[in-house]
Design a protein around this motif. Structure first.
Motif, mmCIF file in Angstrom:
data_model
loop_
_atom_site.group_PDB
_atom_site.id
_atom_site.type_symbol
_atom_site.label_atom_id
_atom_site.label_comp_id
_atom_site.label_asym_id
_atom_site.label_seq_id
_atom_site.Cartn_x
_atom_site.Cartn_y
_atom_site.Cartn_z
ATOM 1 N N THR A 1 -8.650 -1.357 -7.823
ATOM 2 C CA THR A 1 -8.834 -0.316 -6.684
ATOM 3 C C THR A 1 -7.440 0.447 -6.452
ATOM 4 N N ALA A 2 -6.554 -0.454 -6.436
ATOM 5 C CA ALA A 2 -5.217 0.214 -6.184
ATOM 6 C C ALA A 2 -4.647 1.250 -7.177
ATOM 7 N N ARG A 3 -5.023 0.811 -8.634
ATOM 8 C CA ARG A 3 -4.643 1.552 -9.900
ATOM 9 C C ARG A 3 -5.662 2.772 -9.818
ATOM 10 N N THR A 4 -6.762 2.758 -9.321
ATOM 11 C CA THR A 4 -8.039 3.705 -9.601
ATOM 12 C C THR A 4 -7.346 4.961 -8.494
ATOM 13 N N LEU A 5 -7.039 4.360 -7.135
ATOM 14 C CA LEU A 5 -6.442 5.359 -6.339
ATOM 15 C C LEU A 5 -5.163 5.970 -6.402
ATOM 16 N N GLY A 6 -4.546 5.170 -7.299
ATOM 17 C CA GLY A 6 -3.215 5.945 -7.952
ATOM 18 C C GLY A 6 -3.261 6.966 -8.774
ATOM 19 N N ARG A 7 -4.464 7.065 -9.359
ATOM 20 C CA ARG A 7 -4.667 8.176 -10.371
ATOM 21 C C ARG A 7 -5.132 9.485 -9.544
ATOM 22 N N LEU A 8 -5.546 9.203 -8.304
ATOM 23 C CA LEU A 8 -5.679 10.680 -7.482
ATOM 24 C C LEU A 8 -4.453 11.506 -7.190
ATOM 25 N N ASP A 9 -4.781 12.699 -7.035
ATOM 26 C CA ASP A 9 -3.569 13.578 -6.508
ATOM 27 C C ASP A 9 -3.212 13.356 -5.107
ATOM 28 N N ASP A 10 -2.026 13.755 -4.715
ATOM 29 C CA ASP A 10 -1.453 13.555 -3.330
ATOM 30 C C ASP A 10 -2.353 14.166 -2.444
ATOM 31 N N ARG A 11 -3.125 15.375 -2.756
ATOM 32 C CA ARG A 11 -4.067 16.151 -1.944
ATOM 33 C C ARG A 11 -5.240 15.236 -1.413
ATOM 34 N N LEU B 1 -5.481 11.943 -1.693
ATOM 35 C CA LEU B 1 -5.232 11.107 -0.952
ATOM 36 C C LEU B 1 -5.090 11.276 0.241
ATOM 37 N N ARG B 2 -4.319 12.426 0.833
ATOM 38 C CA ARG B 2 -4.057 12.912 2.008
ATOM 39 C C ARG B 2 -5.247 13.021 2.767
ATOM 40 N N ASP B 3 -6.176 13.545 2.159
ATOM 41 C CA ASP B 3 -7.884 13.729 2.527
ATOM 42 C C ASP B 3 -8.408 12.501 2.926
ATOM 43 N N LEU B 4 -8.325 11.510 1.981
ATOM 44 C CA LEU B 4 -8.482 10.207 2.568
ATOM 45 C C LEU B 4 -7.934 9.489 3.702
ATOM 46 N N GLY B 5 -6.662 9.974 3.976
ATOM 47 C CA GLY B 5 -5.730 9.571 5.081
ATOM 48 C C GLY B 5 -4.961 8.486 4.606
ATOM 49 N N LEU B 6 -4.422 8.551 3.369
ATOM 50 C CA LEU B 6 -3.540 7.506 2.493
ATOM 51 C C LEU B 6 -2.419 8.237 2.098
ATOM 52 N N ASP B 7 -1.490 7.450 2.052
ATOM 53 C CA ASP B 7 -0.269 8.047 1.526
ATOM 54 C C ASP B 7 0.009 6.891 0.163
ATOM 55 N N ARG B 8 0.977 7.413 -0.922
ATOM 56 C CA ARG B 8 0.789 6.550 -1.999
ATOM 57 C C ARG B 8 1.543 5.143 -1.641
ATOM 58 N N SER B 9 2.564 5.200 -0.774
ATOM 59 C CA SER B 9 2.892 3.599 -0.258
ATOM 60 C C SER B 9 2.029 2.772 0.351
ATOM 61 N N GLU B 10 1.014 3.304 0.600
ATOM 62 C CA GLU B 10 -0.063 2.662 1.168
ATOM 63 C C GLU B 10 -1.130 2.061 0.260
#
Length: 87
Positions: free
Chosen positions: A43-53, A55-64
């Motif tokens: 899951t973390a690897r899959t989320l890491g493939r998303l771009d920053d925008r 992730l921000r829409d999901l309410g996440l930062d890369r550090s999380e």
């Protein structure tokens, strides 16, 4: 008249069966934990493939990403906004 006594101490066969049963339970728990960890990493690897925008829409930062994945898979206490995972 002789009254037979019943031993309340389990014999070696009973003790061996109990030990095997307990070992299987521990092994099963370890396997489930390992599977959860693998799913969390995926899951973390899959989320890491998303771009920053996104992730921000999901309410996440890369550090999380790892902590969010751990929460999602029950490996950490949930302390994020409930809307993140739809609950």
């Amino acid at each position: 008249m002789h009254i037979p006594t019943i031993s309340l101490n389990p014999g070696p066969a009973t003790l061996a069966v109990r030990a095997c049963h307990d070992g299987v339970l521990v092994l099963g728990r370890l396997c489930l934990r390992w599977l959860r960890l693998r799913r969390m990493q995926t899951t973390a690897r899959t989320l890491g493939r998303l771009d920053d925008r996104v992730l921000r829409d999901l309410g996440l930062d890369r550090s999380e990403l790892l902590s969010a994945s751990a929460e999602l898979h029950g490996l950490a206490r949930r302390d994020r906004r409930p809307s993140l995972f739809g609950r």
